[in-house]
Write an enzyme that holds these catalytic residues in place. Structure first.
Site, PDB file in Angstrom:
ATOM      1  N   ASP A  10      41.733  42.283  37.553  1.00  0.00           N
ATOM      2  CA  ASP A  10      40.784  41.139  38.290  1.00  0.00           C
ATOM      3  C   ASP A  10      39.253  41.916  38.552  1.00  0.00           C
ATOM      4  O   ASP A  10      39.421  43.034  38.782  1.00  0.00           O
ATOM      5  CB  ASP A  10      41.422  40.654  39.485  1.00  0.00           C
ATOM      6  CG  ASP A  10      40.887  39.460  40.379  1.00  0.00           C
ATOM      7  OD1 ASP A  10      40.134  38.556  39.706  1.00  0.00           O
ATOM      8  OD2 ASP A  10      40.868  39.588  41.542  1.00  0.00           O
ATOM      9  N   SER A  11      38.485  40.845  39.059  1.00  0.00           N
ATOM     10  CA  SER A  11      37.331  41.292  39.209  1.00  0.00           C
ATOM     11  C   SER A  11      37.254  42.123  40.668  1.00  0.00           C
ATOM     12  O   SER A  11      36.288  42.787  41.305  1.00  0.00           O
ATOM     13  CB  SER A  11      36.190  39.985  39.540  1.00  0.00           C
ATOM     14  OG  SER A  11      36.713  39.234  40.545  1.00  0.00           O
ATOM     15  N   TYR A  42      32.661  38.698  40.158  1.00  0.00           N
ATOM     16  CA  TYR A  42      32.190  38.228  38.634  1.00  0.00           C
ATOM     17  C   TYR A  42      31.559  36.883  38.758  1.00  0.00           C
ATOM     18  O   TYR A  42      30.868  36.487  37.782  1.00  0.00           O
ATOM     19  CB  TYR A  42      33.268  38.433  37.699  1.00  0.00           C
ATOM     20  CG  TYR A  42      33.661  39.800  37.448  1.00  0.00           C
ATOM     21  CD1 TYR A  42      33.316  40.644  38.107  1.00  0.00           C
ATOM     22  CD2 TYR A  42      34.614  39.838  36.498  1.00  0.00           C
ATOM     23  CE1 TYR A  42      33.446  42.391  37.693  1.00  0.00           C
ATOM     24  CE2 TYR A  42      34.896  41.029  35.722  1.00  0.00           C
ATOM     25  CZ  TYR A  42      34.455  42.370  36.494  1.00  0.00           C
ATOM     26  OH  TYR A  42      35.049  43.504  36.103  1.00  0.00           O
ATOM     27  N   GLY A  43      31.964  36.199  39.729  1.00  0.00           N
ATOM     28  CA  GLY A  43      31.484  34.459  39.867  1.00  0.00           C
ATOM     29  C   GLY A  43      30.028  34.494  39.501  1.00  0.00           C
ATOM     30  O   GLY A  43      29.578  33.370  39.310  1.00  0.00           O
ATOM     31  N   CYS A  73      42.262  36.566  36.816  1.00  0.00           N
ATOM     32  CA  CYS A  73      40.985  36.064  37.216  1.00  0.00           C
ATOM     33  C   CYS A  73      40.657  35.031  36.456  1.00  0.00           C
ATOM     34  O   CYS A  73      40.496  35.087  35.305  1.00  0.00           O
ATOM     35  CB  CYS A  73      40.087  37.392  37.187  1.00  0.00           C
ATOM     36  SG  CYS A  73      38.204  36.874  37.555  1.00  0.00           S
ATOM     37  N   ASN A  74      40.518  33.826  36.995  1.00  0.00           N
ATOM     38  CA  ASN A  74      39.840  32.694  36.438  1.00  0.00           C
ATOM     39  C   ASN A  74      38.602  32.880  36.020  1.00  0.00           C
ATOM     40  O   ASN A  74      38.453  32.214  34.987  1.00  0.00           O
ATOM     41  CB  ASN A  74      39.874  31.467  37.506  1.00  0.00           C
ATOM     42  CG  ASN A  74      41.325  31.012  38.012  1.00  0.00           C
ATOM     43  OD1 ASN A  74      41.942  30.022  37.169  1.00  0.00           O
ATOM     44  ND2 ASN A  74      42.038  31.738  38.922  1.00  0.00           N
ATOM     45  N   THR A  75      37.794  33.375  36.420  1.00  0.00           N
ATOM     46  CA  THR A  75      36.403  33.718  36.047  1.00  0.00           C
ATOM     47  C   THR A  75      36.223  34.497  34.532  1.00  0.00           C
ATOM     48  O   THR A  75      35.674  34.136  33.552  1.00  0.00           O
ATOM     49  CB  THR A  75      35.526  34.544  36.870  1.00  0.00           C
ATOM     50  OG1 THR A  75      35.313  33.953  38.099  1.00  0.00           O
ATOM     51  CG2 THR A  75      34.073  34.728  36.451  1.00  0.00           C
ATOM     52  N   GLU A 154      37.152  39.399  49.837  1.00  0.00           N
ATOM     53  CA  GLU A 154      37.215  41.136  49.686  1.00  0.00           C
ATOM     54  C   GLU A 154      36.646  41.764  51.003  1.00  0.00           C
ATOM     55  O   GLU A 154      37.226  43.076  50.980  1.00  0.00           O
ATOM     56  CB  GLU A 154      35.888  41.256  48.723  1.00  0.00           C
ATOM     57  CG  GLU A 154      36.252  40.684  47.273  1.00  0.00           C
ATOM     58  CD  GLU A 154      37.416  41.755  46.422  1.00  0.00           C
ATOM     59  OE1 GLU A 154      37.443  42.759  46.685  1.00  0.00           O
ATOM     60  OE2 GLU A 154      38.323  40.785  45.598  1.00  0.00           O
ATOM     61  N   CYS A 187      40.992  30.151  41.476  1.00  0.00           N
ATOM     62  CA  CYS A 187      40.358  31.553  41.628  1.00  0.00           C
ATOM     63  C   CYS A 187      41.819  32.267  42.291  1.00  0.00           C
ATOM     64  O   CYS A 187      42.058  31.830  43.207  1.00  0.00           O
ATOM     65  CB  CYS A 187      39.359  31.755  42.512  1.00  0.00           C
ATOM     66  SG  CYS A 187      38.816  33.524  42.820  1.00  0.00           S
ATOM     67  N   THR A 188      42.066  33.304  41.734  1.00  0.00           N
ATOM     68  CA  THR A 188      43.360  34.298  42.255  1.00  0.00           C
ATOM     69  C   THR A 188      43.043  34.801  43.910  1.00  0.00           C
ATOM     70  O   THR A 188      43.875  35.150  44.206  1.00  0.00           O
ATOM     71  CB  THR A 188      43.757  35.266  41.235  1.00  0.00           C
ATOM     72  OG1 THR A 188      42.595  36.044  40.917  1.00  0.00           O
ATOM     73  CG2 THR A 188      44.462  34.581  40.179  1.00  0.00           C
ATOM     74  N   HIS A 189      41.796  34.685  44.092  1.00  0.00           N
ATOM     75  CA  HIS A 189      41.628  35.300  45.600  1.00  0.00           C
ATOM     76  C   HIS A 189      42.031  34.113  46.423  1.00  0.00           C
ATOM     77  O   HIS A 189      42.490  34.119  47.637  1.00  0.00           O
ATOM     78  CB  HIS A 189      39.933  35.292  45.840  1.00  0.00           C
ATOM     79  CG  HIS A 189      39.446  36.480  45.215  1.00  0.00           C
ATOM     80  ND1 HIS A 189      39.238  36.871  44.102  1.00  0.00           N
ATOM     81  CD2 HIS A 189      39.097  37.814  45.981  1.00  0.00           C
ATOM     82  CE1 HIS A 189      38.912  38.046  43.809  1.00  0.00           C
ATOM     83  NE2 HIS A 189      38.663  38.835  44.954  1.00  0.00           N
TER      84      HIS A 189
END
Length: 270
Positions: A10-11, A42-43, A73-75, A154, A187-189
Site C-alpha cells: 500500500d502507499s 499516492y492520491g 491500495c485503491n489508488t 497516517e 481507499c483501504t485507509h
C-alpha cells in the site's frame, strides 16, 4: 498447496486493514506487507509516478518469492494494475477495485444512490465508475475526492474532532445533494474511519474495499491451488519510513503488541 507468503503493499498503513480479514479467513497464510510511508499519500501523485513507485515495490516483493501480489491500495489498483501484471507475468496480481465493484453490484439495485469516496487519483482514473457501470449500467453513482483523509489517518488522527470536521467538509453536501444511501470506501485507509462515518451519517450502508479484497484473495488462491498447508503462519511488515505512528497503527489494526510482530525498515534505495 503453496507455502510461500502473500505479498501485500500500500502507499502507507491503510492496506493493513485487509490483513485481519485474511488472517481470519486463511489462518495458515503468511504475509509480507510493504507500506510506502515515506512517499504517502499516492492520491496526489501523477499516474506515471504511481506506476513507478508500484513497480519498485513489486520488485522487492517478487524478490521475497511471494506467490501473489495483492495491491492493498485503491489508488494503485486504479492506476497500475495492468502495468504490474505485465511486469510480473508469473505472479498473480489482485487489486481492490474489481472485487469491490462486484460487491456493489451484488448489493445495490436500481433506484439506490451510491457514493464513492476515494483519493483524487482514484477518482480521476474513473476505474470504479467504469467497472461498476460495465456490470450494471443503470446504477446511480457519484464520486467524491477526499485528499486530506489519508494524511490524517497516517498521522493517527482518527478518533478526533479534526477527522469528523474533515469528513463533514467533504461529505455533508455530497451526500445531501446526491441523496446518497450507500457509501463505498474506495481507499483501504477508510475502514479506520468507518465508525466516524456511521456516527455522522447513520442509516447509510457502507461497503469496504478492504474486506472485499480479502475475499478476492481467498478465491484466487483457492482457484489456483495456491493455498498454504495447515501450519503456523508468520508475517512480516516493512515500511519505507518506520515511524512510531506506523507501529502504533499496526498494533491498533491487528490488535497485537509490536513485540509480537516482525516490523522492519526497508528503504528500497529510493
Amino acid at each position: 498447496m503453496d507455502p510461500r507468503p502473500i505479498g501485500f503493499f500500500d502507499s502507507g498503513i491503510g492496506g493493513v486493514t485487509s490483513i485481519p480479514y485474511i488472517m481470519r479467513m486463511l489462518p495458515s497464510e503468511s504475509i509480507i506487507f510493504y507500506g510506502d510511508t515515506a512517499r504517502t499519500p499516492y492520491g496526489s501523485q501523477s499516474p506515471e509516478t504511481i506506476r513507478q513507485f508500484s513497480l519498485q515495490i513489486g520488485d522487492f516483493l517478487a524478490g521475497e518469492d511471494v506467490k501473489m501480489l495483492v495491491i492493498a491500495c485503491n489508488t494503485v489498483s486504479a492506476n497500475a494494475l495492468d502495468v504490474l501484471r505485465e511486469a510480473f507475468p508469473d505472479i498473480p496480481v489482485v487489486g481492490c477495485i474489481n472485487p469491490t465493484a462486484r460487491e456493489v453490484v451484488k448489493l445495490c439495485s436500481h433506484g439506490e444512490r451510491i457514493g464513492i469516496m476515494a483519493t483524487r487519483a482514484t477518482v480521476n482514473a474513473g476505474t470504479y465508475a467504469e467497472k461498476i457501470h460495465s456490470l450494471a449500467p443503470d446504477l446511480y453513482l457519484k464520486q467524491v475526492a477526499c485528499p486530506a483523509i489519508v494524511p490524517l489517518v497516517e498521522e493517527g488522527i482518527v478518533d478526533h474532532e479534526i477527522m469528523d470536521l474533515t469528513l463533514r467538509y467533504y461529505l455533508d453536501d455530497f451526500i445531501a445533494e446526491n441523496r446518497i444511501d450507500t457509501l463505498v470506501l474506495g481507499c483501504t485507509h477508510y475502514p479506520l474511519i468507518a465508525p466516524n462515518l456511521q456516527r455522522l451519517y447513520p442509516g447509510i450502508r457502507i461497503i469496504s474495499s478492504a474486506q472485499e479484497l480479502a475475499t478476492a484473495v481467498k478465491m484466487e488462491l483457492t482457484d489456483r491451488d495456491l493455498l498454504a498447508p495447515e501450519r503456523e503462519a508468520k508475517s512480516r511488515f516493512y515500511a519505507s519510513d518506520l515511524s512510531d505512528n506506523f507501529v502504533r497503527m499496526i498494533e491498533r489494526i491487528l490488535g497485537r503488541d509490536a513485540d509480537e510482530l516482525e516490523i522492519y525498515f526497508k528503504n528500497l534505495d529510493i
